[in-house]
Design an enzyme around this catalytic site. Structure first.
Site, PDB file in Angstrom:
ATOM      1  N   ASP A 168     -13.523 -92.526 -25.610  1.00 34.07           N
ATOM      2  CA  ASP A 168     -13.818 -91.600 -26.703  1.00 34.07           C
ATOM      3  C   ASP A 168     -12.558 -90.818 -27.040  1.00 34.07           C
ATOM      4  O   ASP A 168     -11.735 -90.540 -26.160  1.00 34.07           O
ATOM      5  CB  ASP A 168     -14.942 -90.628 -26.317  1.00 34.07           C
ATOM      6  CG  ASP A 168     -16.307 -91.299 -26.245  1.00 34.07           C
ATOM      7  OD1 ASP A 168     -16.477 -92.358 -26.888  1.00 34.07           O
ATOM      8  OD2 ASP A 168     -17.190 -90.781 -25.543  1.00 34.07           O
ATOM      9  N   ASP A 210     -19.579 -95.065 -31.989  1.00 36.58           N
ATOM     10  CA  ASP A 210     -20.648 -94.064 -32.095  1.00 36.58           C
ATOM     11  C   ASP A 210     -20.909 -93.703 -33.559  1.00 36.58           C
ATOM     12  O   ASP A 210     -22.060 -93.563 -33.980  1.00 36.58           O
ATOM     13  CB  ASP A 210     -20.264 -92.802 -31.324  1.00 36.58           C
ATOM     14  CG  ASP A 210     -20.103 -93.047 -29.832  1.00 36.58           C
ATOM     15  OD1 ASP A 210     -20.752 -93.969 -29.313  1.00 36.58           O
ATOM     16  OD2 ASP A 210     -19.328 -92.314 -29.196  1.00 36.58           O
TER      17      ASP A 210
END
Length: 215
Positions: free
Chosen positions: A174, A188
């Site tokens: 991330d 995401d």
């Protein structure tokens, strides 16, 4: 999921009971009537089938969107790992948005870190359902939505399989860090956008097979 399974379970071919009934009708004086009924039936079939053409194009759109989302996520993670990991965050919009590389063992936005294997299985199940649903896909908006879900799910599943600490337990990369919010990635984002689009399509009553219904 229930809506998807309902569409998947729809039979591919129409019931031929009506044709058998027409063939078994009375013979005397029925030639012209049968011919007229058959012509009307064929015209009706063509009219009913017209909105359902182009499934191949819709499937192509689904996989094209999925491939684009997956490639974008994969390339971005490779760049993040090689250039940002282990370094100070990069400010993009002051302190409102930063690029900050982290490894996430949980689900999207860092939730559920203790259930890595479960989230891996869920992602795999989602991919299978989307591929099955593609057989009944006649809607362009649904093709885009499912493509986003598929590409995002594949992006994070790739991390789960190939990254440390091990197969099906890998940590997701991330790096998008808005102020006051969890850190996430492009996969995401694709999943969230696909999910929002599906909710909007459902509110409009549009099914993946192209039919529109009103409750």
């Amino acid at each position: 999921m229930a809506e998807a399974e309902r569409i998947i379970g729809t039979p591919d071919t129409p019931d031929d009971g009506g044709e058998r009934t027409a063939a078994d009708g009375p013979a005397a004086g029925s030639g012209a009537s049968a011919s007229g009924d058959a012509g009307a039936s064929r015209a009706g079939d063509r009219g009913a089938a017209a909105p359902r053409t182009g499934r191949g194009r819709r499937i192509a759109v689904l996989f094209a969107v999925a491939a684009f989302a997956y490639a974008l996520d994969l390339v971005s993670k490779m760049l993040v790992v090689s250039r940002l990991e282990g370094r100070a965050p990069i400010q993009v919009v002051g302190d409102l948005l930063e690029l900050h590389a982290i490894r996430n063992p949980g689900a999207a936005f860092g939730f559920g870190a203790a259930f890595t294997v479960i989230f891996t299985l869920i992602a795999a199940a989602v991919i299978v359902v989307i591929i099955r649903l593609a057989r009944k896909l006649y809607s362009f908006p649904w093709a885009v939505a499912l493509g986003l879900l598929l590409g995002g799910a594949l992006g994070n599943l790739t991390d789960r399989i190939f990254r440390a600490p091990g197969v099906f337990e890998g940590e997701v990369v991330d790096f998008i860090a808005p102020k006051g919010f969890a850190v996430f990635n492009l996969a995401d984002s694709a999943i969230v956008c696909g999910g929002i689009l599906i909710v909007l399509l459902s509110f409009r009553g549009l099914d993946p097979d192209g039919t529109v219904h009103k409750d």
